[in-house]
Design a protein around this motif. Structure first.
Motif, short mmCIF file in Angstrom:
data_model
loop_
_atom_site.label_atom_id
_atom_site.label_comp_id
_atom_site.label_asym_id
_atom_site.label_seq_id
_atom_site.Cartn_x
_atom_site.Cartn_y
_atom_site.Cartn_z
N ASN A 1058 0.84 -1.19 0.00
CA ASN A 1058 0.00 0.00 0.00
C ASN A 1058 0.87 1.25 0.00
O ASN A 1058 1.93 1.28 0.65
N PHE A 1059 0.39 2.24 -0.75
CA PHE A 1059 1.11 3.50 -0.81
C PHE A 1059 0.11 4.64 -0.84
O PHE A 1059 -0.96 4.52 -1.47
N GLU A 1060 0.45 5.70 -0.16
CA GLU A 1060 -0.42 6.88 -0.07
C GLU A 1060 0.39 8.12 -0.39
O GLU A 1060 1.53 8.26 0.06
N PHE A 1070 -0.76 6.41 -10.22
CA PHE A 1070 0.21 5.53 -9.59
C PHE A 1070 0.68 4.50 -10.62
O PHE A 1070 -0.14 3.93 -11.36
N THR A 1071 1.98 4.26 -10.68
CA THR A 1071 2.53 3.22 -11.56
C THR A 1071 3.39 2.28 -10.72
O THR A 1071 4.31 2.73 -10.03
N TRP A 1072 3.07 0.97 -10.77
CA TRP A 1072 3.80 -0.04 -10.00
C TRP A 1072 4.79 -0.75 -10.92
O TRP A 1072 4.53 -0.93 -12.11
N SER A 1073 5.90 -1.16 -10.34
CA SER A 1073 6.89 -1.91 -11.10
C SER A 1073 7.59 -2.88 -10.17
O SER A 1073 7.65 -2.68 -8.95
N LYS A 1074 8.08 -3.96 -10.78
CA LYS A 1074 8.89 -4.96 -10.06
C LYS A 1074 10.28 -4.93 -10.65
O LYS A 1074 10.46 -5.09 -11.86
N ASP A 1075 11.24 -4.74 -9.79
CA ASP A 1075 12.62 -4.55 -10.24
C ASP A 1075 12.68 -3.46 -11.30
O ASP A 1075 13.42 -3.57 -12.29
N LYS A 1090 -7.40 4.41 -5.69
CA LYS A 1090 -8.57 5.24 -5.43
C LYS A 1090 -8.13 6.47 -4.67
O LYS A 1090 -7.56 6.39 -3.60
N GLY A 1091 -8.41 7.62 -5.28
CA GLY A 1091 -8.02 8.88 -4.65
C GLY A 1091 -6.51 8.97 -4.55
O GLY A 1091 -5.78 8.80 -5.53
N ASN A 1092 -6.04 9.24 -3.36
CA ASN A 1092 -4.59 9.37 -3.15
C ASN A 1092 -3.98 8.11 -2.57
O ASN A 1092 -2.91 8.15 -1.97
N LYS A 1093 -4.66 6.98 -2.73
CA LYS A 1093 -4.18 5.71 -2.20
C LYS A 1093 -4.17 4.68 -3.31
O LYS A 1093 -5.02 4.69 -4.21
N THR A 1094 -3.21 3.76 -3.24
CA THR A 1094 -3.11 2.66 -4.19
C THR A 1094 -2.71 1.40 -3.45
O THR A 1094 -2.04 1.46 -2.40
N LYS A 1095 -3.15 0.26 -3.98
CA LYS A 1095 -2.86 -1.02 -3.35
C LYS A 1095 -2.55 -2.05 -4.43
O LYS A 1095 -3.30 -2.18 -5.40
N MET A 1096 -1.45 -2.78 -4.27
CA MET A 1096 -1.08 -3.86 -5.15
C MET A 1096 -1.19 -5.17 -4.36
O MET A 1096 -0.50 -5.33 -3.34
N THR A 1097 -2.04 -6.06 -4.81
CA THR A 1097 -2.34 -7.29 -4.08
C THR A 1097 -1.67 -8.47 -4.77
O THR A 1097 -1.73 -8.61 -6.00
N PHE A 1098 -1.06 -9.34 -3.96
CA PHE A 1098 -0.49 -10.58 -4.46
C PHE A 1098 -1.57 -11.66 -4.46
O PHE A 1098 -2.18 -11.93 -3.42
#
Length: 1585
Positions: A1058-1060, A1070-1075, A1090-1098
């Motif tokens: 999670n990131f805010e 928001f852009t997520w990356s691995k390595d 959503k809004g100013n929060k993002t969540k990446m779920t495994f």
């Protein structure tokens, strides 16, 4: 065919229909309009007087006219004439007074001014003479309102009264009886002459139309009998003149009384009828054009405006597209699209609320164009007319362009100061005499001129002036300039800070003091709480009142009220009051608020009666119905009794009067009773209530009551009403919850936009207060002093570059909420802008017909992410550059681009421009020249697009892209170099010894605050290529408000990152990356933002998911964060996921047992948290136990504490106790085993505590006897007692013997003491102290023997040792002495001396001892060997305490010299000549006797001896023999003494060490003489008796 009916009504456009007086009036009116800068085309004339004063004068006039109509019923005139005259008179003066036209007389026809605009030029009539005669007699031709000034000998005030008198008599004639209406023509003519002098208007059918001006500015259309009336007027008798003068005096007295009454009775402005601030203007337009009617209405509650056409409501749905009705910022508009001839009509705007209805009229005349253009062409021209083409009242003109110059900016003021807002309004094209319509708004509400604020228009500049700033004036101010159909507006905020407090720390003043409700018995006042409490919470508010017309303020409440509403009682019916409020805290009372508007203590019905006016013309009949009075009727019970408001301070009741009440007035008695009883008590026994509402005070907070009401009149007291439901006294309105999620965002370099989540379930919310604080200062300042509604506010006046945090609190009448959580810190700087130019353009690879360019990202992105780049190129031939060409039409996202279709061996130059959401930036500087040719380099080219992210104070992440030109073989790795930005080129250092294959590197070990630059080199099998362009410089620092990626595991065991981000731009993502490779298409991950929060779920976390996961925020200044999942973290997360899938109730404290004060046993445990559904089972020895006489159970779900209580532990209670927990899906338990010695010890402790509790019921020892060694080395025995009283005694014992205490104990602070001075072994023993009184006794014993005594003596010795002074040096005749003083000395204190680290061996020459409080070391006959450091160690039995002195150098020399001096002095004193003894002081001897004296003399060497008599040398002779034998014995002999031998003798001994004189006196007496002297004294004594 004649013109339509509504065309006939516009005859007034023809100047020929105006008589001379009317033209003069209108000319004067136009001149006044120009001087006062009030709009000259259809807008209402404003006055500086308040609308409230205008309405009061109008009401006074209406009441006066109604009363006068009923006095004279003999005035005979025709019914139609009286109706028309009175209608016009009442309407004219009503209109004039309501618009402030009180400084001159009014034209009767001026009332119609709102129906049509005044045009500058004359318009020809569209009616024939015949049609003019057919005008309806009841339709008033509208003309523009004019004012006529008379040069006369009366004042303006007298002139106003005369005008009122005119209308007074006119309406009196209207309500005359039928007999008066059918009077003779002679009486009519006579009365008409009189009425003409009193400003009446008569209308006669005549062929000639003359304009005559009366003394009161009336307009009269005279008939052929005018000359006759004037003759009658001139020839009237003296009697008639006196009667008329008397009538005038009587009328003036009546008006003065009415005026005096209304000065005391001011209207309550909280609820007032609608009033048109700006009335709609009449328009004349061409067919197919649009027309818009505007009006602005004031009133409270907010009036509802309805539009009518010819008295028929306009239905916008019946004619779709024809009419558009809108309301915006208090401006109501009716737009008529594509006008045709049928739209010519009279339009009415009707404003209505609960206080009444008011209307304004405007006429629309639609003309057909008959000029050079035909109808078809005109219509076509209209349809194809450019947007800038418009129609004004003066013909066709270009579109009006309205601009604001010299605009007012965000302004800051302070309470009590003056402020002016203004700007210059520039209108293009400028049309003479056509002025704009200027309006000011505060927070969307129209600002009306008042004593606090004034508006001014100078012809090109609009100004809004505050004469005395108040916090109520704070808000967003908007100037609205309208010119025809075009308008512009400009807004800026005005902040009003609190005035300086008279008492430092006192709260600020409240604001917006208004009246919510008023009647005869009380007035409810409300206000808003201030933002500043002075540093301590506000305890409440004091309300002050002042009767209008006086300056005496009185306080309404004795104790402060916290609720922001309060009913003020004790008012005088009919009087008007103003109010103010003051806040109070523990420091003092703050400044008062701005005073409220005046409000009268009257019932709403009475106010409505006073405001009422005739609502329709008189029909000619008056029907009066009489009803027999129903005397003696006891009123029935009131109905609909209810509690309308309940707070902790008061309760307000409301009811309806009874149906059965008779014709006389009724009073009310209010009764109350406790909710559970029927014991009714009358509340207002002494003062009956007059209104059907009542406020009750002095009710017990939290107590429940019921209420009922009785009616009373002269016949008696009626039955009570039905009782109300049970009412609990307390604030039903809760303080709002704290707002949440406060997010600041950049706005300008001095302001920040703050948003927040509104308070949940907040009722009657007034608004929000926002506060700011410089990061680290700890000092909070209000951003607004007037609560703002909504969830967004712009905080101005901040310091550029400074970092701030913000917090918000909500406010309603119940109070202010808690503060929200502090926002993240934000630096004050301007919002996003276009990016700066890219730089360092390089050629990454070259082919024969194309080239690959690279460049560096702009230094300044403008606060938003770069969305793309545009590349331009140009040829350079022989050093001469050509024209620029575009290389790409579509923006490229990378910092590299391949330009194709180039010419081989041609030289080119390039430039690049960056773009973001704010726009395209400035192009870069022109690059150096590059030649387009095929490269054949074997090593790889330079990597490109270097960027850094996740910058922290000691690390950052560097990323790059592979080189475009890989050389002859593929790239196998990269080397990263780094240096300080200020370092030289030869100071580059590599960060990796072996090449890395990744396109990123986390750089560690940076120095905080240092600036660095980086470069990357690629390597292949051939070798290492050229370095890339530099990345940086970048400063190693962690920005304020930086947040990190957080891993979480939910209740279902799902793992997510999670990131805010609180600094997102509107289009940030928001852009997520691995390595550092995008995970957008990864099947193992799921991203939700959503809004100013993002969540990446495994989806299924496993070993293949190991790596670095990073999140970047686009359109920001590089905000990013990452999270590393390695093998160890993977194991931890999987274990945590398993735990969440099969949850247990987390236990904070395991099951434990404790003994309470009375010997009760408490079993308890604490869970981390418990929900409202948590359950607990209590198990003892595998059996469930339940609450009963033996066990008491309790669960506190807020704290998670679970308890079980037992009164006493018995033998059968030994065993195992278990608490079993279940909270949803989670379970848990905790067990405690109490068996064997553990249980017995617990049982014994419980019994002890029970006995202790019993002991403490009487006088007892809170702290038992103990000892303490004081600083004076005395021993103090002390104990602490409790539960004592005056009769309690205390007795001390030692070894069972009572100790006599000199002073009686006063038990000060509950401490009892016994002081033992100079404590020693003799004081050893057993000490005991006993407390006793009638409730019991308690004792405490202290053994000071054996080891306890040794410990005490050790402490005493320690204190004695600590009291020792520093060692000092003293010289004696025998040698040198070292010494120290102590408080006192004990043998138990061991003293050891050492010299230069070696213990001293004592001898005759070196010895130690104690003399009193002095401890000394004596060194006799010191030698140089005695020099050095001496240490005295005092050993208290446990610890040694040392004192040191250095006996060497100067200290030794001085001491030794003093010793030698003292030694010589001692020798001299020892060997000095002296008389040892033998001589008496006085010798008395009889004459003739022999005197023999012998004395011993000593001295070494033998002294010399001599004698003195009477201080003269005495020599030895036969009479006086003087001898000195053996060097030590001296003889003094006189063989026979005589009186001559009497005198003072001295023996003088002397040697080289000194001398000494020993004196003696010899007295010789004769016996006979002695007898004689004795006899003489005896005789002398007898005579005296």
């Amino acid at each position: 065919m004649s013109l339509p009916f509504y065309q006939k009504f516009h005859q007034h456009y023809d100047r020929s229909y105006r008589n001379k007086d009317l033209r003069t009036t209108m000319s004067q009116y136009h001149q006044e309009k120009k001087r006062s800068a009030i709009y000259t085309h259809g807008s209402a004339a404003y006055s500086s007087r308040s609308s409230a004063a205008h309405r009061q004068e109008s009401e006074a006039f209406s009441r006066a006219t109604s009363a006068s109509y009923q006095q004279q019923t003999s005035l005979a005139t025709q019914s139609a004439l009286a109706t028309a005259v009175s209608r016009k008179a009442a309407s004219a003066y009503d209109y004039g007074y309501s618009h402030g036209l009180t400084d001159s007389s009014l034209m009767l026809e001026d009332y119609s001014s709102g129906l049509s605009p005044q045009t500058k030029r004359a318009r020809k009539s569209l009616l024939s003479g015949e049609e003019k005669e057919n005008l309806p007699s009841d339709y008033m031709v509208p003309i523009f309102s004019g004012r006529q000034k008379h040069v006369s000998g009366i004042t303006d005030t007298e002139e106003e009264r005369i005008k009122e008198a005119a209308a007074y008599i006119a309406q009196r004639n209207l309500l005359a009886s039928e007999e008066g209406i059918i009077a003779s023509k002679q009486a009519t003519a006579s009365k008409q002459a009189t009425a003409s002098k009193q400003a009446t208007v008569s209308k006669q059918a005549t062929a000639s139309k003359q304009a005559t001006a009366s003394k009161q500015a009336t307009v009269s259309k005279q008939s052929t009998s005018t000359l006759h009336q004037e003759e009658v007027l001139e020839k009237k008798s003296r009697k008639v003149a006196i009667r008329e003068k008397a009538e005038q005096l009587s009328l003036r007295k009546t008006l003065e009384e009415t005026e005096a009454f209304h000065k005391k009775l001011n209207e309550d402005n909280l609820l007032h009828a609608p009033d048109f601030v700006i009335k709609p203007r009449s328009h004349t337009v061409w067919e197919k054009e649009n027309v818009i009617l505007h009006c602005s209405v004031s009133g409270w509650p907010e009036p509802r405006v309805t539009w009518y056409k010819n008295q028929v409501p306009i239905n916008v749905h019946a004619n779709p597209g024809k009419y558009v009705i809108e309301s915006r910022y208090g401006m109501h508009t009716l737009e008529i699209n594509a006008c045709d001839f049928e739209d010519t009509a009279q339009y009415r705007a009707s404003a209505m609320n609960v206080k009444g209805e008011f209307s304004a009229y405007a006429s629309v005349v639609v003309k057909r164009y008959k000029g050079e253009l035909d109808e078809t062409g005109f219509h076509a021209r209209v349809s194809t007319m450019p947007p800038s083409f418009a129609v004004t009242p003066y013909g066709y003109a270009s579109k009006f362009e309205i601009h604001f110059d010299e605009k007012f900016d965000v302004s800051f003021g302070r309470e009590g100061e003056t402020m002016s807002l203004g700007c210059r309004v520039v209108i293009t094209p400028e049309i003479k005499h056509f002025q704009p319509e200027i309006q000011w708004y505060r927070n969307g509400e129209l600002v009306s001129p008042s004593k606090w604020v004034q508006t001014h228009w100078s012809g090109d500049r609009a100004t809004l002036t505050f004469s005395h700033l108040n916090k109520e004036d704070e808000g967003l101010y908007t100037i609205h300039a309208r010119m025809g159909d075009y308008y512009e507006q400009y807004s800026a905020y005005v902040f009003v800070r609190d005035a300086d407090a008279e008492i430092e720390g006192a709260p600020a003043s409240p604001l917006d003091v208004v009246c919510l409700e008023a009647n005869k018995d009380y007035i409810i006042i409300s206000w808003k709480q201030p933002a500043v409490d002075g540093g301590s919470p506000i305890l409440g508010y004091f309300i002050d009142k002042c009767e209008v017309g006086t300056d005496s303020w009185s306080q309404c409440n004795d104790t402060p009220v916290k609720f922001a509403r309060f009913p003020v009682t004790g008012l005088i019916e009919g009087r008007s009051y103003i109010f103010r409020v003051r806040a109070v805290n523990k420091t003092g009372i703050g400044l008062p608020s701005r005073v409220s508007e005046p409000v009268a203590a009257l019932d709403p019905a009475e106010k409505a009666r006073l405001k009422s006016r005739p609502s329709a013309p008189w029909t000619g009949q008056i029907i009066v119905t009489e009803e027999e009075p129903t005397e003696g009727i006891i009123p029935g019970p009131p109905t609909d009794l209810s509690v309308t408001e309940a707070t902790r301070s008061y309760v307000v009741l409301s009811w309806k009067p009874p149906r059965q009440r008779g014709h006389e007035g009724i009073l009310y008695f209010v009764e109350k009773c406790d909710a559970e009883t029927e014991n009714w008590q009358r509340v207002n026994t002494e003062l009956p209530v007059k209104s059907p509402r009542f406020a009750l005070f002095d009710l017990a907070e939290g107590k429940s009551y019921r209420f009922r009401v009785r009616c009373s009149n002269s016949a008696g007291v009626g039955e009570p009403s039905e009782a109300t439901d049970v009412t609990v006294v307390g604030d039903k309105l809760d303080i709002p919850k704290a707002p949440g999620n406060v997010i600041p965002s950049r706005n300008t370099d001095t302001s920040v936009v703050v948003t927040w989540e509104e308070s949940k379930d907040a009722k009657e919310l007034v608004g929000y207060y926002i506060e700011s604080s410089v990061v680290g200062s700890g000092k909070w300042e209000p951003c607004n002093n007037n609560p703002v509604k909504g969830s967004r506010f712009t905080c101005h006046g901040l310091t550029t570059g400074q970092s701030y945090i913000f917090r918000v609190r909500a406010v309603n009448a119940a109070g202010l909420s808690e503060y929200s959580q502090n926002s993240e810190a934000i630096e004050v700087k301007a919002a996003i802008a276009a990016p700066s130019p890219p730089c360092d353009i390089t050629c990454l690879e070259s082919f024969h017909d194309s080239m690959v360019l690279g460049w560096k990202q702009p230094d300044k992105t403008g606060g938003a992410e770069i969305t793309g780049y545009y590349v331009n190129y140009r040829e350079v031939i022989d050093g001469v550059p050509g024209r620029w060409r575009e290389a790409n039409i579509k923006a490229v996202s990378d910092e590299a681009y391949k330009i194709s279709n180039l010419k081989e061996n041609m030289v080119y130059q390039f430039q690049v421009a960056a773009m973001n959401i704010a726009g395209l930036g400035v192009p870069s500087a022109v690059s150096e020249c590059f030649k387009c040719e095929e490269w054949t380099i074997a090593v790889p080219g330079p990597p490109h697009s270097l960027k850094y992210s996740e910058v922290r104070k000691t690390s950052l992440v560097l990323q790059w892209k592979p080189p475009v030109h890989s050389g002859r073989t593929p790239v196998t790795g990269y080397f990263v170099d780094m240096k300080e930005a200020s370092a030289k080129e030869d100071q580059w250092r590599g960060l990796n010894e072996a090449a890395i294959k990744n396109n990123y590197l986390r750089v560690q070990g940076l120095k905080e605050g240092e600036s660095y630059v980086f470069r990357v080199r690629a390597i292949n099998l051939t070798g290492v290529g050229k370095p890339s362009d530099l990345a940086g410089p970048v400063v190693a620092e962690t920005r304020p408000g930086t947040k990190e990626v957080v891993v979480s595991v939910d209740d279902d065991g799902i793992i997510s990152l999670n990131f805010e981000c609180d600094q997102m731009a509107p289009n940030s993502e928001f852009t997520w990356s691995k390595d550092y490779v995008s995970t957008e298409d990864s099947p193992r991950l799921e991203v939700e933002s959503k809004g100013n929060k993002t969540k990446m779920t495994f989806k299924d976390l496993g070993t293949e998911d190991l790596g670095i996961y990073s999140c970047d925020v686009t359109n920001t200044d590089g905000i990013a964060s990452s999270y590393l999942i390695d093998e160890e973290e993977l194991k931890r997360l999987l274990a945590l996921s398993q735990e969440h899938k099969f949850p247990t109730v987390p236990v904070k404290s395991e099951l434990a047992v404790e003994i309470l004060e009375k010997g009760q046993v408490r079993f308890w445990m604490q869970a981390e948290k418990l929900s409202g559904n948590a359950k607990v089972n209590y198990i003892f020895n595998d059996k469930e136990i339940f609450e009963g006489p033996k066990y008491k159970m309790h669960i506190d779900r807020n704290t998670g504490i679970i308890e079980m209580f037992m009164e006493k532990l018995q033998d059968e209670d030994e065993g195992t106790y278990t608490f079993q927990l279940q909270d949803g899906r989670a379970t848990g338990h905790s067990t405690l085993v109490l068996i064997g010695d553990v249980y017995k010890k617990l049982q014994k402790e419980a019994e002890f505590q029970r006995q202790e509790w019993i002991r403490k019921q009487g006088p007892h020892f809170a702290e038992y006897l103990s000892w303490e060694v004081t600083g004076e080395c005395n021993v103090l025995l002390k104990c602490k007692v409790a539960n004592i009283k005056k009769e309690t005694h205390i007795v001390w014992y030692k070894d069972e013997r009572e100790i006599s205490v000199d002073e009686k104990h006063d038990f000060k602070d509950g401490i009892c003491t016994l002081l033992i001075t100079e404590f020693s072994k003799k004081d050893a023993g057993i000490y005991e102290v006993i407390l006793k009184d009638d409730r019991g006794k308690d004792k405490s014993r202290l053994k000071l023997v054996d080891e306890a005594f040794k410990d005490l003596m050790s402490e005493v010795c320690k204190m004695i040792a600590l009291s020792a002074t520093d060692l000092k040096i003293q010289s004696t005749a025998e040698g040198i002495r070292l010494y120290s003083f102590v408080t006192y000395y004990l043998e138990d204190l061991k003293v050891n001396w050492s010299h230069n680290g070696t213990a001293i061996k004592y001898s005759d020459r070196v010895k130690t001892g104690v003399t009193g409080e002095q401890i000394w070391l004596q060194i006799n006959e010191p030698t140089p060997n005695d020099k050095g450091k001496y240490v005295m160690e005092l050993f208290d039995g446990k610890t040694g305490h040392q004192k040191t002195v250095d006996l060497s150098g100067q200290a030794y020399d001085e001491a030794f010299a003093e010793f030698q001096r003292l030694k010589q002095a001692a020798i001299a004193e020892k060997n000095r000549a002296r008389v040892v003894g033998g001589l008496p002081d006085v010798v008395t001897i009889q004459e003739g006797k022999a005197l023999n004296l012998t004395c011993i003399v000593w001295g070494d060497p033998t002294p010399e001896v001599s004698w003195l008599k009477n201080e003269r040398p005495l020599a030895s002779d036969d009479h006086c023999n003087l001898k000195f034998e053996a060097g030590k014995t001296a003889y003094f002999t006189i063989s026979g003494v005589s009186t001559a031998d009497s005198g003072k003798y001295g023996l003088v001994v002397k040697n080289k060490y000194g001398s000494e004189i020993s004196d003696f006196t010899v007295s010789v007496f004769i016996p006979e003489e002695e007898a004689r002297i004795a006899t003489a004294e005896a005789q002398k004594g007898s005579k005296s008796k």
